[in-house]
Design a protein around this motif. Structure first.
Motif, short mmCIF file in Angstrom:
data_model
loop_
_atom_site.label_atom_id
_atom_site.label_comp_id
_atom_site.label_asym_id
_atom_site.label_seq_id
_atom_site.Cartn_x
_atom_site.Cartn_y
_atom_site.Cartn_z
N MET A 54 0.80 -1.22 0.00
CA MET A 54 0.00 0.00 0.00
C MET A 54 0.84 1.28 0.00
O MET A 54 0.34 2.35 0.30
CB MET A 54 -0.94 0.00 1.21
N MET A 55 2.13 1.18 -0.33
CA MET A 55 3.01 2.35 -0.28
C MET A 55 2.56 3.43 -1.26
O MET A 55 2.59 4.62 -0.93
CB MET A 55 4.45 1.94 -0.56
N VAL A 56 2.15 3.05 -2.45
CA VAL A 56 1.74 4.05 -3.43
C VAL A 56 0.48 4.79 -2.95
O VAL A 56 0.37 6.01 -3.10
CB VAL A 56 1.50 3.40 -4.81
N GLU A 57 -0.45 4.06 -2.35
CA GLU A 57 -1.67 4.70 -1.85
C GLU A 57 -1.33 5.68 -0.73
O GLU A 57 -1.90 6.78 -0.66
CB GLU A 57 -2.65 3.64 -1.35
N LEU A 58 -0.42 5.28 0.16
CA LEU A 58 0.00 6.20 1.22
C LEU A 58 0.67 7.43 0.63
O LEU A 58 0.40 8.57 1.05
CB LEU A 58 0.97 5.49 2.18
N ALA A 59 1.52 7.22 -0.36
CA ALA A 59 2.22 8.34 -1.00
C ALA A 59 1.24 9.29 -1.67
O ALA A 59 1.40 10.51 -1.61
CB ALA A 59 3.25 7.81 -2.01
N LYS A 60 0.21 8.75 -2.31
CA LYS A 60 -0.81 9.60 -2.92
C LYS A 60 -1.53 10.44 -1.88
O LYS A 60 -1.78 11.64 -2.09
CB LYS A 60 -1.83 8.73 -3.68
N ASN A 61 -1.85 9.82 -0.75
CA ASN A 61 -2.55 10.55 0.31
C ASN A 61 -1.67 11.65 0.90
O ASN A 61 -2.15 12.75 1.20
CB ASN A 61 -2.99 9.58 1.40
N LEU A 62 -0.39 11.36 1.09
CA LEU A 62 0.53 12.37 1.60
C LEU A 62 0.69 13.51 0.61
O LEU A 62 0.78 14.69 0.99
CB LEU A 62 1.88 11.74 1.92
N ALA A 63 0.71 13.19 -0.69
CA ALA A 63 0.81 14.22 -1.72
C ALA A 63 -0.44 15.09 -1.73
O ALA A 63 -0.36 16.32 -1.89
CB ALA A 63 1.04 13.57 -3.08
N ASP A 64 -1.61 14.47 -1.56
CA ASP A 64 -2.86 15.24 -1.49
C ASP A 64 -2.84 16.19 -0.29
O ASP A 64 -3.24 17.35 -0.40
CB ASP A 64 -4.06 14.30 -1.37
N PHE A 65 -2.36 15.69 0.86
CA PHE A 65 -2.27 16.53 2.06
C PHE A 65 -1.31 17.70 1.83
O PHE A 65 -1.62 18.84 2.18
CB PHE A 65 -1.79 15.70 3.25
N ALA A 66 -0.15 17.42 1.24
CA ALA A 66 0.84 18.47 1.01
C ALA A 66 0.30 19.54 0.06
O ALA A 66 0.47 20.74 0.31
CB ALA A 66 2.13 17.86 0.44
N ALA A 67 -0.36 19.12 -1.00
CA ALA A 67 -0.91 20.08 -1.96
C ALA A 67 -2.03 20.90 -1.35
O ALA A 67 -2.10 22.12 -1.52
CB ALA A 67 -1.41 19.34 -3.21
N ALA A 68 -2.91 20.24 -0.59
CA ALA A 68 -4.05 20.93 0.01
C ALA A 68 -3.63 21.92 1.09
O ALA A 68 -4.31 22.92 1.33
CB ALA A 68 -5.03 19.91 0.60
N SER A 69 -2.49 21.64 1.76
CA SER A 69 -2.03 22.51 2.83
C SER A 69 -1.02 23.55 2.36
O SER A 69 -0.39 24.23 3.17
CB SER A 69 -1.43 21.67 3.97
N GLY A 70 -0.85 23.66 1.04
CA GLY A 70 -0.03 24.74 0.49
C GLY A 70 1.47 24.54 0.54
O GLY A 70 2.23 25.51 0.47
N LYS A 71 1.94 23.29 0.62
CA LYS A 71 3.38 23.05 0.64
C LYS A 71 3.96 23.27 -0.75
O LYS A 71 3.36 22.89 -1.76
CB LYS A 71 3.69 21.63 1.12
#
Length: 281
Positions: free
Chosen positions: A97-114
């Motif tokens: 599930m590493m890719v799914e976790l990475a996608k979720n972390l990328a969504d969080f980073a983008a949504a929080s303005g990183k």
């Protein structure tokens, strides 16, 4: 993935650079993030709840007299004085599930303005064929700045781009396709029993994070070092120092770091368990 903010706290817009580990041999990335959080006196602002990370709970990792704050699998910290957000991952990713976790972390980073993501990780020393130890431990990097993974700033710091990175190689193409949310033809899947030496790098967690952050249009830099299992604390210092150099930070100037040196996390006192019972000898 759900981000849970602690009472009275919030994400700070000025913390536009995100540092996080990619789990790998020796846990060097996690140790380096621990060292950065401790030395910066970063403030925990919340935690991330993701089904792709195994649950765990533990004592406060940084304060010798804990106030009842439990350590959780995915925690978010802000260091406003250094304009940094740091995420610490304390438990393994669910297998496959590493890719799914990475996608979720990328969504969080983008949504929080990183704006810039720095991934810290390690590579297996045993897979390095032509190693040169004459100048000590080396830092390698992979950047989204150019298609070939190079970055002028990293080159100026004397680091080497990750060797054998090839965005059109089967493994890298496969992980990039998944990161972009595209379907993959079955005959293009790199089956485990068919993996070659060239598939080693794209099979690691840092590659999934790199590809998913890049697919979100975020600038991402992976800092990597080769190591073996054992006492990897020196490697953690080396990797944390590299992250500071990349971002133009000086550890001696960290707010709250009165001694001018790195602040060793309290949890490191028990990394190798209690000392031996001397009555045995």
């Amino acid at each position: 993935m759900e981000f849970n903010v602690e009472d009275g706290k919030h994400l700070h817009d000025e913390c536009s650079t995100l540092i996080l580990p990619a789990l790998s041999i020796g846990n060097v990335g996690q140790l380096a993030v621990d060292l950065l959080i401790s030395s910066m006196r970063a403030d925990r602002i919340g935690y991330l709840d993701d089904p792709n990370v195994l649950p765990c709970v533990g004592n406060d990792a940084y304060i010798p007299s804990p106030q009842g704050d439990l350590a959780l699998p995915l925690e978010a910290y802000d260091s406003c004085s250094n304009s940094l957000c740091l995420i610490q991952q304390r438990s393994p990713t669910v297998k496959g599930m590493m890719v799914e976790l990475a996608k979720n972390l990328a969504d969080f980073a983008a949504a929080s303005g990183k704006k810039h993501i720095v991934v810290l990780s390690s590579l297996d020393f045993g897979r390095w064929q032509t190693i040169d130890v004459s100048s000590g431990s080396q830092i390698y990097y992979l950047s989204s700045a150019c298609m070939d993974g190079t970055d002028d700033n990293c080159d100026k710091l004397g680091w080497k781009r990750l060797q054998d990175y090839n965005p059109v190689q089967r493994g890298w193409k496969y992980i990039s396709t998944l990161a972009e949310g595209n379907s993959v033809l079955e005959d293009s899947l790199p089956f485990e029993d068919e993996l070659g030496e060239e598939d080693y790098y794209p099979s690691l967690p840092f590659a999934a994070l790199f590809s998913c952050f890049k697919a979100k249009g975020l600038k991402v830099t992976c800092l990597l070092c080769y190591c073996s299992e054992g006492d990897n604390i020196p490697d953690a210092f080396h990797l944390a120092d590299a992250a500071c150099k990349l971002l133009g930070l000086n550890p001696t100037n960290f707010q709250g770091n009165d001694g001018g040196n790195w602040i060793i996390p309290f949890s490191w006192k028990s990394v190798y368990g209690p000392p031996p019972d001397m009555s045995l000898f």
